[in-house]
Design a protein around this motif. Structure first.
Motif, mmCIF file in Angstrom:
data_model
loop_
_atom_site.group_PDB
_atom_site.id
_atom_site.type_symbol
_atom_site.label_atom_id
_atom_site.label_comp_id
_atom_site.label_asym_id
_atom_site.label_seq_id
_atom_site.Cartn_x
_atom_site.Cartn_y
_atom_site.Cartn_z
ATOM 1 N N HIS A 191 0.832 -1.206 0.000
ATOM 2 C CA HIS A 191 0.000 0.000 0.000
ATOM 3 C C HIS A 191 0.867 1.256 0.000
ATOM 4 C CE1 HIS A 191 0.608 0.820 4.354
ATOM 5 N NE2 HIS A 191 0.601 -0.485 4.490
ATOM 6 N N LEU A 192 0.245 2.357 -0.403
ATOM 7 C CA LEU A 192 0.932 3.650 -0.433
ATOM 8 C C LEU A 192 1.073 4.187 0.978
ATOM 9 C CD1 LEU A 192 -0.947 5.404 -3.376
ATOM 10 C CD2 LEU A 192 1.478 4.888 -3.329
ATOM 11 N N LYS A 218 -0.986 7.701 10.328
ATOM 12 C CA LYS A 218 -1.136 7.465 8.898
ATOM 13 C C LYS A 218 0.082 7.916 8.100
ATOM 14 C CE LYS A 218 -5.594 6.715 9.870
ATOM 15 N NZ LYS A 218 -6.153 5.373 10.014
ATOM 16 N N ALA A 230 -0.498 -1.971 7.765
ATOM 17 C CA ALA A 230 -1.907 -2.365 7.769
ATOM 18 C C ALA A 230 -2.309 -3.042 9.067
ATOM 19 C CB ALA A 230 -2.200 -3.278 6.585
ATOM 20 N N TRP A 243 -5.190 -0.677 5.623
ATOM 21 C CA TRP A 243 -4.090 -0.411 4.699
ATOM 22 C C TRP A 243 -4.261 0.934 4.007
ATOM 23 C CZ3 TRP A 243 -7.862 -4.079 4.233
ATOM 24 C CH2 TRP A 243 -8.808 -3.878 3.209
ATOM 25 N N ILE A 244 -5.427 1.544 4.155
ATOM 26 C CA ILE A 244 -5.665 2.822 3.505
ATOM 27 C C ILE A 244 -5.208 3.932 4.435
ATOM 28 C CG2 ILE A 244 -7.410 4.393 2.555
ATOM 29 C CD1 ILE A 244 -9.010 1.965 1.693
ATOM 30 N N LYS A 245 -4.201 4.694 3.971
ATOM 31 C CA LYS A 245 -3.613 5.749 4.798
ATOM 32 C C LYS A 245 -3.789 7.139 4.200
ATOM 33 C CE LYS A 245 -1.460 2.402 7.212
ATOM 34 N NZ LYS A 245 -1.936 1.946 8.510
ATOM 35 N N HIS A 246 -4.530 7.237 3.117
ATOM 36 C CA HIS A 246 -4.734 8.534 2.477
ATOM 37 C C HIS A 246 -6.221 8.786 2.299
ATOM 38 C CE1 HIS A 246 -0.685 7.366 1.153
ATOM 39 N NE2 HIS A 246 -0.431 8.650 1.128
#
Lengths: 341, 283
Positions: free
Chosen positions: A90-91, A212, A228, B145-148
């Motif tokens: 992931h980014l 984040k 994650a 997993w989503i950080k944006h």
């Protein structure tokens, strides 16, 4: 065309990715991964897997940049695909900060990562002891998910996994035609390479899901990498230290340094300690040779010594290793055409 | 000085805290009570993703396709309201769960100052044709997993009608619904599909995400925020009223500035009252 039997020693990120690259490049081959450790017990499993290159003093910068770009592009497509979660990619955006202005203000990989820029004064206010920084978006490759995903890909192409400790590469003959040595730190003994030595890294894996962004001290000693399933806090770089057991004093020190950068970490919970020994080497050994013993010939491709940068360059490096393996295969298949060693 | 504040969303609680911090030492005693029908997690604030992002103002060229990247803040509604409640409780502010039927009722109850932070329901206390619900629906999913955050804008259809993905402290908020005038508190399956399809197109990995909940809320939409004083007189009862409502979809973004402004108005009220208490010779 006979099936060429290839053995890959080592099941870390280098062994597995090299095996996958070989399976894509070389037709009619069988690949077996032979290793004493598999995920989650490899060195790669301890790494946070953030894509920020480590500089190898003896590898040309252009090569390192190419490897990094190829790895970044490869993982980038994975991250944008529906497979991203299965592959653990992931980014991640964040900051690399410096206590004094570095001589090299723009690193060689600045145009590979996304949105690279210098931090503004307002952004630096978050880090009172720091005077300079980079802000950018990169990728995180969660090895504990990525390695099983690579194993699955390999197996779906007919690859085999064999748990066995190899003391001498000749054990693999005559069962295999070509050996690919991705044994990392193990090469110190396996092929008697004293240039590879451990650089011990201890990390903490904590729960802090509100984070984040990554934060990395330019020295590489202190870092916070949100993933994650947990946040990795680091770290240490202890040269020549072989101790695989976590040290409590070191854990306290890591936690304290990270809390200084990110005070909200005081509320982090569920702390796990992990230790990995980076397979350090002045340059990555990417070389083919043919070993000879008692009239027997064993082509071997060495692919090890990635130190702190394994995950960051693995794909580009594996593609190059696969090309070397392909050359060995061609040499085997058309011996009349091969030139002298 | 008896102060009653109506409303326990972000506007109500932050205004209460702001006023308390600035005036409790000057005013001995300052009795501050909060009346509300709904408390966290049932307020409009609790449904908001909480991304700090002022409204885009002005039209943009339809032909343009561009994007920008910025680092912002999240003020998670639920957690923030809990924190504000803790701070207020520490300071001795009392909370009362009750449905206020009219401002007059509160004035007759003995309040000197009434602060009206009733959000989208302000019209029930005093008709306000400028105030309308901007109904929103969101899906909360587990996708760590989503950080944006990803916000999309379609100038043709208006603000908040285009899909958005906002990761929070624990869950990720998916949204993209804005329906002016719709008072339905029930989650609509059609809106669910709109949100889900739109967000999955932006972020294909969402197919791996587990749903953690689905919520509806009414943005208190008004052409401009009502932040002003009013003098209330009902028979023998009189009270000073400060209105602070109508923050649309940007309440969390702008709340503290509005609370400071409301506190300024409160300060003005105090000045005027002091003048009326001063002995004539000082005038």
């Amino acid at each position: 065309m006979d099936t060429v039997r290839i053995a890959v020693i080592g099941a870390g990120v280098i062994g597995l990715s090299t095996a996958v690259c070989i399976s894509q490049l070389v037709p009619q081959c069988s690949i077996t991964i032979v290793s004493d450790k598999f995920t989650p017990h490899t060195t790669s499993d301890v790494a946070a897997g953030i894509l920020i290159p480590h500089e190898y003093p003896d590898t040309p910068i252009l090569t390192q940049k190419r490897w990094f770009r190829e790895t970044f592009d490869h993982l980038s497509s994975l991250a944008s695909s529906a497979e991203a979660v299965d592959a653990g990619v992931h980014l991640l955006s964040g900051w690399q900060i410096f206590r004094s202005i570095p001589t090299e203000q723009v690193p060689f990989w600045a145009d590979v990562v996304l949105g690279f820029r210098k931090m503004t004064e307002a952004e630096l206010k978050k880090f009172p002891q720091y005077v300079f920084g980079h802000a950018f978006t990169t990728l995180k490759c969660e090895t504990s998910v990525y390695l099983p995903w690579l194993e699955k890909r390999l197996k779906s192409h007919g690859g085999l996994l064999l748990r066995r400790r190899i003391e001498d590469v000749w054990e693999l003959q005559p069962s295999f035609d070509i050996v690919v040595n991705c044994s990392g730190l193990g090469s110190r003994e396996l092929v008697e390479d004293s240039a590879v030595s451990p650089v011990r890294g201890q990390v903490l894996q904590v729960q802090a899901p509100w984070l984040k962004h990554f934060i990395r001290d330019g020295s590489g000693l202190t870092y916070i990498y949100p993933g994650a399933s947990h946040v990795t806090l680091g770290g240490t770089r202890q040269k020549g230290d072989w101790n695989l057991s976590p040290d409590a004093e070191t854990s306290r020190d890591i936690f304290s340094r990270c809390c200084t950068l990110e005070p909200s970490l005081h509320r982090a919970c569920s702390v796990k300690e992990r230790v990995g020994l980076r397979p350090n080497r002045p340059s990555v050994r990417l070389q083919k040779e043919v070993l000879v013993r008692d009239g027997w010939r064993l082509p071997i491709v060495h692919h090890y010594g990635h130190g702190s940068g394994g995950i960051s360059v693995h794909w580009g490096s594996a593609l190059q290793a696969a090309r070397l393996v392909s050359e060995c295969v061609q040499a085997l298949r058309s011996p009349a055409l091969t030139s002298k060693l | 000085m008896r102060v009653v504040l109506i409303g326990a969303g972000v506007i109500g609680l932050s205004t209460a805290l702001c006023i308390y911090e600035r005036y409790h030492s000057a005013l001995q005693p300052l009795e501050l009570k909060i009346y509300a029908e709904r408390f966290t997690p049932l307020t409009t604030t609790d449904v908001a993703a909480g991304l700090w992002q002022p409204y885009l103002s002005g039209p943009s060229t339809p032909q343009e396709i561009y994007g920008w990247f910025n680092t912002s803040l999240i003020i998670e509604g639920k957690r923030y309201l809990e924190w504000l409640t803790e701070r207020l409780t520490e300071k001795g502010v009392k909370f009362f769960q009750r449905k206020v039927e009219s401002l007059e009722e509160v004035a007759r109850g003995g309040a000197d100052v009434i602060i009206n932070c009733t959000g989208v329901w302000a019209g029930a206390l005093q008709p306000d044709p400028l105030l309308q619900p901007g109904r929103g629906q969101i899906i909360k999913v587990d996708a760590p997993w989503i950080k944006h955050f990803v916000l999309t804008h379609d100038p043709k259809s208006g603000i908040y009608t285009s899909p958005y993905i906002i990761p929070g402290m624990q869950a990720v908020t998916l949204g993209g619904i804005f329906q002016l005038g719709n008072w339905s508190e029930i989650n609509s399956s059609q809106d669910h599909d709109t949100i889900w399809k739109g967000c999955c197109r932006l972020e294909p990995t969402l197919k791996n995400a587990r749903t953690a909940g689905e919520y509806t809320g009414f943005r208190p939409v008004r052409p401009q925020i009502r932040l002003e004083r009013e003098r209330l007189r009902v028979g023998s009862a009189k009270a000073e009223v400060i209105h602070n409502y109508g923050h649309g979809g940007y309440g969390l973004t702008i709340h503290w500035g509005c609370a400071l402004e409301a506190a300024k108005l409160f300060g003005k009220i105090l000045e005027e009252k002091e003048l009326s208490w001063m002995p004539p010779s000082h005038l």
